[in-house]
Scaffold this active site. Sequence first.
Site, PDB file in Angstrom:
ATOM      1  N   LYS A   1       3.729  -9.289  16.718  1.00 54.44           N
ATOM      2  CA  LYS A   1       4.464 -10.440  16.159  1.00 54.44           C
ATOM      3  C   LYS A   1       4.158 -11.708  16.960  1.00 54.44           C
ATOM      4  CE  LYS A   1       6.574  -8.386  12.754  1.00 54.44           C
ATOM      5  NZ  LYS A   1       6.144  -8.637  11.371  1.00 54.44           N
TER       6      LYS A   1
ATOM      7  N   TYR B   1       4.364  -3.274  19.051  1.00 53.26           N
ATOM      8  CA  TYR B   1       4.852  -3.900  17.813  1.00 53.26           C
ATOM      9  C   TYR B   1       5.249  -5.355  18.081  1.00 53.26           C
ATOM     10  CZ  TYR B   1       8.232  -5.384  14.321  1.00 53.26           C
ATOM     11  OH  TYR B   1       8.915  -6.130  13.390  1.00 53.26           O
TER      12      TYR B   1
ATOM     13  N   ARG C   1      23.984  -6.631  19.478  1.00 51.37           N
ATOM     14  CA  ARG C   1      22.929  -7.184  18.630  1.00 51.37           C
ATOM     15  C   ARG C   1      23.534  -8.090  17.568  1.00 51.37           C
ATOM     16  NH1 ARG C   1      20.775  -5.013  22.139  1.00 51.37           N
ATOM     17  NH2 ARG C   1      18.994  -3.591  22.172  1.00 51.37           N
TER      18      ARG C   1
ATOM     19  N   ASP D   1      -4.075  -2.678   0.024  1.00 52.71           N
ATOM     20  CA  ASP D   1      -3.849  -2.871   1.454  1.00 52.71           C
ATOM     21  C   ASP D   1      -4.235  -4.308   1.797  1.00 52.71           C
ATOM     22  OD1 ASP D   1      -4.341  -2.820   4.372  1.00 52.71           O
ATOM     23  OD2 ASP D   1      -4.012  -0.662   4.131  1.00 52.71           O
TER      24      ASP D   1
ATOM     25  N   ASN E   1       0.824  -1.218   0.000  1.00 51.73           N
ATOM     26  CA  ASN E   1       0.000   0.000   0.000  1.00 51.73           C
ATOM     27  C   ASN E   1       0.858   1.267   0.000  1.00 51.73           C
ATOM     28  OD1 ASN E   1       0.945   0.169   2.594  1.00 51.73           O
ATOM     29  ND2 ASN E   1      -1.065   0.133   3.600  1.00 51.73           N
TER      30      ASN E   1
ATOM     31  N   SER F   1      10.242 -11.802  14.242  1.00 53.56           N
ATOM     32  CA  SER F   1      11.327 -10.945  14.717  1.00 53.56           C
ATOM     33  C   SER F   1      11.889 -11.485  16.017  1.00 53.56           C
ATOM     34  CB  SER F   1      10.738  -9.549  14.949  1.00 53.56           C
ATOM     35  OG  SER F   1      11.628  -8.752  15.684  1.00 53.56           O
TER      36      SER F   1
ATOM     37  N   GLY G   1      13.164   0.491  27.065  1.00 56.62           N
ATOM     38  CA  GLY G   1      12.711  -0.707  26.346  1.00 56.62           C
ATOM     39  C   GLY G   1      13.826  -1.505  25.689  1.00 56.62           C
TER      40      GLY G   1
HETATM   41  P1  NAD Z   1       9.332  -1.865   5.499  1.00 57.62           P
HETATM   42  O1  NAD Z   1       8.478  -0.858   6.179  1.00 57.62           O
HETATM   43  O2  NAD Z   1      10.442  -1.382   4.655  1.00 57.62           O
HETATM   44  O3  NAD Z   1       8.423  -2.837   4.616  1.00 57.62           O
HETATM   45  C1  NAD Z   1       7.085  -3.137   4.929  1.00 57.62           C
HETATM   46  C2  NAD Z   1       6.251  -2.856   3.697  1.00 57.62           C
HETATM   47  O4  NAD Z   1       4.886  -3.188   3.971  1.00 57.62           O
HETATM   48  C3  NAD Z   1       6.271  -1.373   3.286  1.00 57.62           C
HETATM   49  O5  NAD Z   1       6.608  -1.290   1.922  1.00 57.62           O
HETATM   50  C4  NAD Z   1       4.845  -0.888   3.552  1.00 57.62           C
HETATM   51  O6  NAD Z   1       4.431   0.100   2.635  1.00 57.62           O
HETATM   52  C5  NAD Z   1       4.052  -2.177   3.442  1.00 57.62           C
HETATM   53  N1  NAD Z   1       2.799  -2.230   4.224  1.00 57.62           N
HETATM   54  C6  NAD Z   1       2.632  -1.929   5.543  1.00 57.62           C
HETATM   55  N2  NAD Z   1       1.358  -2.141   5.906  1.00 57.62           N
HETATM   56  C7  NAD Z   1       0.706  -2.590   4.788  1.00 57.62           C
HETATM   57  C8  NAD Z   1      -0.634  -2.971   4.529  1.00 57.62           C
HETATM   58  N3  NAD Z   1      -1.576  -2.937   5.466  1.00 57.62           N
HETATM   59  N4  NAD Z   1      -0.949  -3.390   3.284  1.00 57.62           N
HETATM   60  C9  NAD Z   1      -0.008  -3.423   2.319  1.00 57.62           C
HETATM   61  N5  NAD Z   1       1.274  -3.056   2.492  1.00 57.62           N
HETATM   62  C10 NAD Z   1       1.625  -2.645   3.725  1.00 57.62           C
HETATM   63  O7  NAD Z   1       9.861  -2.861   6.623  1.00 57.62           O
HETATM   64  P2  NAD Z   1      10.935  -4.046   6.514  1.00 57.62           P
HETATM   65  O8  NAD Z   1      12.077  -3.674   7.365  1.00 57.62           O
HETATM   66  O9  NAD Z   1      11.136  -4.431   5.108  1.00 57.62           O
HETATM   67  O10 NAD Z   1      10.138  -5.172   7.291  1.00 57.62           O
HETATM   68  C11 NAD Z   1       9.443  -6.204   6.619  1.00 57.62           C
HETATM   69  C12 NAD Z   1       8.855  -7.154   7.633  1.00 57.62           C
HETATM   70  O11 NAD Z   1       9.912  -7.689   8.431  1.00 57.62           O
HETATM   71  C13 NAD Z   1       7.884  -6.514   8.607  1.00 57.62           C
HETATM   72  O12 NAD Z   1       6.855  -7.450   8.876  1.00 57.62           O
HETATM   73  C14 NAD Z   1       8.718  -6.277   9.847  1.00 57.62           C
HETATM   74  O13 NAD Z   1       7.927  -6.265  10.998  1.00 57.62           O
HETATM   75  C15 NAD Z   1       9.619  -7.495   9.806  1.00 57.62           C
HETATM   76  N6  NAD Z   1      10.880  -7.323  10.532  1.00 57.62           N
HETATM   77  C16 NAD Z   1      11.703  -6.267  10.226  1.00 57.62           C
HETATM   78  C17 NAD Z   1      12.890  -6.101  10.915  1.00 57.62           C
HETATM   79  C18 NAD Z   1      13.796  -4.925  10.640  1.00 57.62           C
HETATM   80  O14 NAD Z   1      14.605  -4.597  11.505  1.00 57.62           O
HETATM   81  N7  NAD Z   1      13.725  -4.285   9.481  1.00 57.62           N
HETATM   82  C19 NAD Z   1      13.245  -7.023  11.911  1.00 57.62           C
HETATM   83  C20 NAD Z   1      12.403  -8.090  12.179  1.00 57.62           C
HETATM   84  C21 NAD Z   1      11.213  -8.225  11.480  1.00 57.62           C
HETATM   85  C1  WQD Z   2      20.434  -1.459  18.049  1.00 63.18           C
HETATM   86  C2  WQD Z   2      21.358  -0.998  19.175  1.00 63.18           C
HETATM   87  C3  WQD Z   2      20.372   0.636  20.644  1.00 63.18           C
HETATM   88  C4  WQD Z   2      20.048   3.834  17.651  1.00 63.18           C
HETATM   89  C5  WQD Z   2      14.815  -2.992  16.499  1.00 63.18           C
HETATM   90  C6  WQD Z   2      13.460  -3.489  16.937  1.00 63.18           C
HETATM   91  C7  WQD Z   2      13.354  -4.969  16.676  1.00 63.18           C
HETATM   92  C8  WQD Z   2      13.702  -5.311  15.232  1.00 63.18           C
HETATM   93  C9  WQD Z   2      15.007  -4.726  14.822  1.00 63.18           C
HETATM   94  C10 WQD Z   2      11.724  -5.374  13.911  1.00 63.18           C
HETATM   95  C11 WQD Z   2      20.653  -0.865  20.531  1.00 63.18           C
HETATM   96  C12 WQD Z   2      21.528   1.230  19.887  1.00 63.18           C
HETATM   97  C13 WQD Z   2      20.295   2.638  18.300  1.00 63.18           C
HETATM   98  C14 WQD Z   2      20.810   4.984  18.027  1.00 63.18           C
HETATM   99  C15 WQD Z   2      22.005   3.633  19.612  1.00 63.18           C
HETATM  100  N1  WQD Z   2      12.742  -4.776  14.314  1.00 63.18           N
HETATM  101  N2  WQD Z   2      21.253   2.528  19.248  1.00 63.18           N
HETATM  102  N3  WQD Z   2      21.766   4.836  18.995  1.00 63.18           N
HETATM  103  O1  WQD Z   2      16.349  -1.942  19.035  1.00 63.18           O
HETATM  104  O2  WQD Z   2      17.865  -3.926  18.534  1.00 63.18           O
HETATM  105  O3  WQD Z   2      15.795  -3.661  17.271  1.00 63.18           O
HETATM  106  O4  WQD Z   2      15.021  -3.315  15.106  1.00 63.18           O
HETATM  107  O5  WQD Z   2      11.268  -6.425  14.249  1.00 63.18           O
HETATM  108  O6  WQD Z   2      12.047  -5.326  16.997  1.00 63.18           O
HETATM  109  O7  WQD Z   2      13.298  -3.214  18.323  1.00 63.18           O
HETATM  110  O8  WQD Z   2      17.625  -2.093  16.836  1.00 63.18           O
HETATM  111  O9  WQD Z   2      18.989  -0.567  15.493  1.00 63.18           O
HETATM  112  O10 WQD Z   2      17.238   0.400  17.030  1.00 63.18           O
HETATM  113  O11 WQD Z   2      19.280  -0.623  18.014  1.00 63.18           O
HETATM  114  O12 WQD Z   2      22.865   3.560  20.497  1.00 63.18           O
HETATM  115  O13 WQD Z   2      20.611   6.094  17.503  1.00 63.18           O
HETATM  116  O14 WQD Z   2      21.822   0.323  18.855  1.00 63.18           O
HETATM  117  O15 WQD Z   2      20.325   1.099  21.957  1.00 63.18           O
HETATM  118  O16 WQD Z   2      21.575  -1.248  21.520  1.00 63.18           O
HETATM  119  P1  WQD Z   2      16.926  -2.877  18.055  1.00 63.18           P
HETATM  120  P2  WQD Z   2      18.259  -0.650  16.773  1.00 63.18           P
END
Ligand code: NAD
Ligand code: WQD
Length: 334
Positions: free
Chosen positions: A154, A150, A232, A58, A32, A123, A295
């Site tokens: 998950k 968030y 991490r 969506d 979307n 995640s 957090g």
């Molecule tokens: P992103 O925001 O770049 O990609 C998500 C995409 O989904 C976006 O393009 C957004 O426009 C689309 N989207 C959101 N809600 C929607 C909806 N209702 N309908 C259609 N499209 C929708 O994020 P990402 O980093 O690529 O993450 C992808 C997946 O991986 C997510 O589920 C996220 O929770 C999960 N994830 C990400 C991370 C991370 O650190 N990037 C870590 C663990 C898990």
């Molecule tokens: C990494 C480390 C911060 C920013 C998040 C989500 C997790 C997953 C991945 C989706 C930590 C430190 C960060 C800054 C800093 N996403 N930091 N200065 O928090 O491990 O994970 O993204 O599922 O759910 O919580 O990733 O990159 O934010 O932080 O010192 O400006 O860097 O404290 O130790 P995080 P992050």
Amino acid sequence: MRVLVTGGAGFIGSHTVVSLSEAGHEAVIVDNLTNAKRSVLGRIARIAAEEPEFIEADVRDLDAMEKVLQSGFDACIHFAALKAVGESVEKPLLYYDNNVGGTFALLEALTQAGVKTFVFSSSATVYGDPDPASLPLIESTPIGAATNPYGWTKIMMEQILRDAHVSDAEWSISILRYFNPVGAHPSGLIGEDPSGVPNNLMPYVAKVAAGELARVRVFGDDYPTPDGTGVRDFVHVVDIAEGHVRALERHAGEPGVFTYNLGTGQGHSVLEVIAAYEQQSERPIPYEIVDRRAGDVAANWADVSKAARELGWEAGRRLEDMCADSWRWQQNAR
Ligand code: NAD
Ligand code: WQD
């Protein structure tokens, strides 16, 4: 396989569409565009030689999803979700509606269309605030209490998927728990493009290296880790993308719920990331130590032996590659 990729215009989705294409599969993107730009399609085409089919919709829109699925699919990879931890604390209902509600509608439409192979973006956040003695985290570690809405979405979606499989054993569900995906495609054509000031470490560091932000704020140096800063399991987004292809190819059509950690198995501290980025970008990266961020957990990293054993997948790219590729992407005009 013809694969429906929800959220395929986003960061991890776009890299996975490239990996699917390289492996000979056909990806159809539904997004979307709430957190992505349409221009990513042309960029994918420059890497993968053809532009993927794209439908702007969506996933919560059941009618739209039913229509999309009429053209016939073998599998679905579900990335579409909102992912900003801080925003989820301020707007929990939006997160439950978009992430959990979106998964409901999608599962309903897939059931009607008879598409039962599903790969889900989970995640490391589902492990909550892990007991340091439980590191590295293995898939059988009991899921923790999430530290934010968030994370709860998950945990809830994983449970919904396990229950769906109990009710209909034909489901083939792969749950992939990513640790900290970073980096970008080595072409420099696709990567993460957060709007505004980045929340996550590596995109923030990239902007400091580029001179767009003054200094990195390091959130705490009094954690029980070797240098006191958070640790991490940073993993290259192309490795993550390839993990999806492996899970799909290994488990498509096989009834069950298969859960895997996707990480490198190695932790790096915030200061190590800054130093590696400094080296790859050849730019100074000033930083200051500030208070801990609410957090945050001290450390987490994955046990990745299950994915290696069952999928034949390992994250081969190193922290240096993650920084170098992130920097190449950062320097490209967007
Ligand atoms: P992103 O925001 O770049 O990609 C998500 C995409 O989904 C976006 O393009 C957004 O426009 C689309 N989207 C959101 N809600 C929607 C909806 N209702 N309908 C259609 N499209 C929708 O994020 P990402 O980093 O690529 O993450 C992808 C997946 O991986 C997510 O589920 C996220 O929770 C999960 N994830 C990400 C991370 C991370 O650190 N990037 C870590 C663990 C898990
Ligand atoms: C990494 C480390 C911060 C920013 C998040 C989500 C997790 C997953 C991945 C989706 C930590 C430190 C960060 C800054 C800093 N996403 N930091 N200065 O928090 O491990 O994970 O993204 O599922 O759910 O919580 O990733 O990159 O934010 O932080 O010192 O400006 O860097 O404290 O130790 P995080 P992050």
